[in-house]
Scaffold this motif. Structure first.
Motif, PDB file in Angstrom:
ATOM      1  N   LEU A   1       7.360  -2.929   4.909  1.00 46.01           N
ATOM      2  CA  LEU A   1       6.913  -4.243   4.436  1.00 46.01           C
ATOM      3  C   LEU A   1       7.366  -5.344   5.396  1.00 46.01           C
ATOM      4  CD1 LEU A   1       7.580  -3.952   0.602  1.00 46.01           C
ATOM      5  CD2 LEU A   1       5.345  -4.219   1.693  1.00 46.01           C
ATOM      6  N   ALA A   2       8.606  -5.277   5.837  1.00 42.09           N
ATOM      7  CA  ALA A   2       9.150  -6.284   6.743  1.00 42.09           C
ATOM      8  C   ALA A   2       8.410  -6.299   8.079  1.00 42.09           C
ATOM      9  CB  ALA A   2      10.635  -6.052   6.964  1.00 42.09           C
ATOM     10  N   GLU A   3       7.884  -5.150   8.480  1.00 44.67           N
ATOM     11  CA  GLU A   3       7.157  -5.048   9.742  1.00 44.67           C
ATOM     12  C   GLU A   3       5.668  -5.373   9.590  1.00 44.67           C
ATOM     13  OE1 GLU A   3       8.123  -1.246  11.460  1.00 44.67           O
ATOM     14  OE2 GLU A   3      10.258  -1.737  11.510  1.00 44.67           O
ATOM     15  N   GLY A   4       5.267  -5.806   8.395  1.00 46.08           N
ATOM     16  CA  GLY A   4       3.902  -6.276   8.194  1.00 46.08           C
ATOM     17  C   GLY A   4       2.899  -5.226   7.758  1.00 46.08           C
ATOM     18  N   GLU A   5       3.372  -4.041   7.404  1.00 42.12           N
ATOM     19  CA  GLU A   5       2.450  -3.004   6.918  1.00 42.12           C
ATOM     20  C   GLU A   5       1.836  -3.480   5.599  1.00 42.12           C
ATOM     21  OE1 GLU A   5       0.527   0.080   7.952  1.00 42.12           O
ATOM     22  OE2 GLU A   5       2.515   0.147   8.870  1.00 42.12           O
ATOM     23  N   HIS A   6       0.575  -3.182   5.399  1.00 45.34           N
ATOM     24  CA  HIS A   6      -0.104  -3.579   4.166  1.00 45.34           C
ATOM     25  C   HIS A   6       0.456  -2.810   2.967  1.00 45.34           C
ATOM     26  CE1 HIS A   6      -3.329  -4.795   7.078  1.00 45.34           C
ATOM     27  NE2 HIS A   6      -3.142  -5.893   6.364  1.00 45.34           N
ATOM     28  N   ALA A   7       0.558  -3.500   1.844  1.00 44.05           N
ATOM     29  CA  ALA A   7       1.097  -2.891   0.627  1.00 44.05           C
ATOM     30  C   ALA A   7       0.273  -1.673   0.212  1.00 44.05           C
ATOM     31  CB  ALA A   7       1.152  -3.916  -0.499  1.00 44.05           C
ATOM     32  N   LYS A   8      -1.031  -1.726   0.386  1.00 46.75           N
ATOM     33  CA  LYS A   8      -1.888  -0.605  -0.002  1.00 46.75           C
ATOM     34  C   LYS A   8      -1.582   0.633   0.844  1.00 46.75           C
ATOM     35  CE  LYS A   8      -6.626   0.472  -1.201  1.00 46.75           C
ATOM     36  NZ  LYS A   8      -7.964  -0.076  -1.359  1.00 46.75           N
ATOM     37  N   THR A   9      -1.345   0.442   2.131  1.00 39.72           N
ATOM     38  CA  THR A   9      -0.994   1.545   3.015  1.00 39.72           C
ATOM     39  C   THR A   9       0.349   2.151   2.603  1.00 39.72           C
ATOM     40  OG1 THR A   9      -2.183   0.507   4.835  1.00 39.72           O
ATOM     41  CG2 THR A   9      -0.540   2.172   5.426  1.00 39.72           C
ATOM     42  N   ILE A  10       1.290   1.292   2.265  1.00 36.17           N
ATOM     43  CA  ILE A  10       2.611   1.762   1.846  1.00 36.17           C
ATOM     44  C   ILE A  10       2.500   2.490   0.512  1.00 36.17           C
ATOM     45  CG2 ILE A  10       4.945   1.055   1.216  1.00 36.17           C
ATOM     46  CD1 ILE A  10       4.549  -1.306   3.200  1.00 36.17           C
ATOM     47  N   TRP A  11       1.699   1.955  -0.410  1.00 32.70           N
ATOM     48  CA  TRP A  11       1.538   2.625  -1.690  1.00 32.70           C
ATOM     49  C   TRP A  11       0.963   4.028  -1.502  1.00 32.70           C
ATOM     50  CZ3 TRP A  11       3.518   3.295  -6.030  1.00 32.70           C
ATOM     51  CH2 TRP A  11       2.880   4.102  -6.971  1.00 32.70           C
ATOM     52  N   ARG A  12      -0.003   4.169  -0.629  1.00 32.55           N
ATOM     53  CA  ARG A  12      -0.581   5.495  -0.382  1.00 32.55           C
ATOM     54  C   ARG A  12       0.474   6.453   0.151  1.00 32.55           C
ATOM     55  NH1 ARG A  12      -6.275   3.460   2.178  1.00 32.55           N
ATOM     56  NH2 ARG A  12      -7.295   3.060   0.186  1.00 32.55           N
ATOM     57  N   ALA A  13       1.383   5.963   0.982  1.00 34.31           N
ATOM     58  CA  ALA A  13       2.473   6.794   1.492  1.00 34.31           C
ATOM     59  C   ALA A  13       3.429   7.186   0.366  1.00 34.31           C
ATOM     60  CB  ALA A  13       3.219   6.059   2.600  1.00 34.31           C
ATOM     61  N   VAL A  14       3.762   6.229  -0.489  1.00 29.65           N
ATOM     62  CA  VAL A  14       4.633   6.514  -1.637  1.00 29.65           C
ATOM     63  C   VAL A  14       3.946   7.511  -2.562  1.00 29.65           C
ATOM     64  CG1 VAL A  14       5.676   5.519  -3.719  1.00 29.65           C
ATOM     65  CG2 VAL A  14       5.838   4.307  -1.527  1.00 29.65           C
ATOM     66  N   TRP A  15       2.677   7.275  -2.835  1.00 28.80           N
ATOM     67  CA  TRP A  15       1.890   8.160  -3.701  1.00 28.80           C
ATOM     68  C   TRP A  15       1.920   9.602  -3.181  1.00 28.80           C
ATOM     69  CZ3 TRP A  15      -2.640  10.780  -2.357  1.00 28.80           C
ATOM     70  CH2 TRP A  15      -3.346  11.351  -3.411  1.00 28.80           C
ATOM     71  N   ALA A  16       1.700   9.763  -1.891  1.00 29.91           N
ATOM     72  CA  ALA A  16       1.706  11.102  -1.293  1.00 29.91           C
ATOM     73  C   ALA A  16       3.105  11.708  -1.341  1.00 29.91           C
ATOM     74  CB  ALA A  16       1.207  11.033   0.144  1.00 29.91           C
ATOM     75  N   HIS A  17       4.106  10.925  -1.013  1.00 27.13           N
ATOM     76  CA  HIS A  17       5.482  11.422  -0.983  1.00 27.13           C
ATOM     77  C   HIS A  17       5.940  11.885  -2.360  1.00 27.13           C
ATOM     78  CE1 HIS A  17       9.495  11.807   0.712  1.00 27.13           C
ATOM     79  NE2 HIS A  17       9.929  11.288  -0.419  1.00 27.13           N
ATOM     80  N   LEU A  18       5.618  11.111  -3.382  1.00 21.15           N
ATOM     81  CA  LEU A  18       6.016  11.449  -4.748  1.00 21.15           C
ATOM     82  C   LEU A  18       5.084  12.460  -5.406  1.00 21.15           C
ATOM     83  CD1 LEU A  18       7.047   7.922  -6.087  1.00 21.15           C
ATOM     84  CD2 LEU A  18       8.546   9.766  -5.287  1.00 21.15           C
ATOM     85  N   GLN A  19       4.010  12.803  -4.722  1.00 24.55           N
ATOM     86  CA  GLN A  19       3.021  13.745  -5.236  1.00 24.55           C
ATOM     87  C   GLN A  19       2.499  13.314  -6.615  1.00 24.55           C
ATOM     88  OE1 GLN A  19       5.060  17.530  -4.960  1.00 24.55           O
ATOM     89  NE2 GLN A  19       4.584  17.682  -2.788  1.00 24.55           N
ATOM     90  N   LEU A  20       2.097  12.054  -6.678  1.00 23.50           N
ATOM     91  CA  LEU A  20       1.562  11.513  -7.912  1.00 23.50           C
ATOM     92  C   LEU A  20       0.133  11.982  -8.102  1.00 23.50           C
ATOM     93  CD1 LEU A  20       2.957   7.893  -7.561  1.00 23.50           C
ATOM     94  CD2 LEU A  20       3.839   9.722  -9.019  1.00 23.50           C
ATOM     95  N   PRO A  21      -0.357  11.962  -9.327  1.00 23.44           N
ATOM     96  CA  PRO A  21      -1.737  12.411  -9.587  1.00 23.44           C
ATOM     97  C   PRO A  21      -2.764  11.504  -8.921  1.00 23.44           C
ATOM     98  CG  PRO A  21      -0.780  11.480 -11.579  1.00 23.44           C
ATOM     99  CD  PRO A  21       0.313  11.529 -10.549  1.00 23.44           C
ATOM    100  N   PRO A  22      -3.935  12.070  -8.636  1.00 21.31           N
ATOM    101  CA  PRO A  22      -4.998  11.279  -7.987  1.00 21.31           C
ATOM    102  C   PRO A  22      -5.340   9.990  -8.733  1.00 21.31           C
ATOM    103  CG  PRO A  22      -5.595  13.598  -7.982  1.00 21.31           C
ATOM    104  CD  PRO A  22      -4.337  13.455  -8.815  1.00 21.31           C
ATOM    105  N   SER A  23      -5.209   9.990 -10.032  1.00 22.71           N
ATOM    106  CA  SER A  23      -5.534   8.787 -10.815  1.00 22.71           C
ATOM    107  C   SER A  23      -4.602   7.623 -10.508  1.00 22.71           C
ATOM    108  CB  SER A  23      -5.475   9.107 -12.309  1.00 22.71           C
ATOM    109  OG  SER A  23      -4.162   9.502 -12.676  1.00 22.71           O
ATOM    110  N   GLU A  24      -3.458   7.878  -9.912  1.00 24.57           N
ATOM    111  CA  GLU A  24      -2.485   6.830  -9.594  1.00 24.57           C
ATOM    112  C   GLU A  24      -2.663   6.274  -8.193  1.00 24.57           C
ATOM    113  OE1 GLU A  24      -0.382   5.523 -11.784  1.00 24.57           O
ATOM    114  OE2 GLU A  24      -1.182   6.876 -13.280  1.00 24.57           O
ATOM    115  N   ARG A  25      -3.583   6.803  -7.436  1.00 21.73           N
ATOM    116  CA  ARG A  25      -3.774   6.376  -6.065  1.00 21.73           C
ATOM    117  C   ARG A  25      -4.295   4.968  -6.044  1.00 21.73           C
ATOM    118  NH1 ARG A  25      -7.182   8.257  -1.040  1.00 21.73           N
ATOM    119  NH2 ARG A  25      -5.679   7.580   0.477  1.00 21.73           N
TER     120      ARG A  25
END
Length: 64
Positions: free
Chosen positions: A40-64
């Motif tokens: 976030l501090a380096e300017g990455e978009h929140a949506k891009t970061i959320w997708r990384a968190v989503w993948a890392h936590l192995q959340l269901p597709p509905s949470e993407r």
């Protein structure tokens, strides 16, 4: 995605007490070894970061 929505999702999945700590300490390979806070501090978009968190936590597709 706005930052407020991002943090709401983080709080929902990790809990409001833990989500900030996790975001500061957990380095994600999906973010090039950076933490959420670093990305976030380096300017990455929140949506891009959320997708990384989503993948890392192995959340269901509905949470993407």
């Amino acid at each position: 995605m706005r930052l407020t929505e991002f943090w709401d999702r983080m709080d929902h999945h990790l809990g409001p007490a833990y989500s900030r700590t996790w975001a500061e300490t957990q380095a994600l390979s999906e973010l090039g070894g950076r933490t959420v806070v670093e990305a976030l501090a380096e300017g990455e978009h929140a949506k891009t970061i959320w997708r990384a968190v989503w993948a890392h936590l192995q959340l269901p597709p509905s949470e993407r």
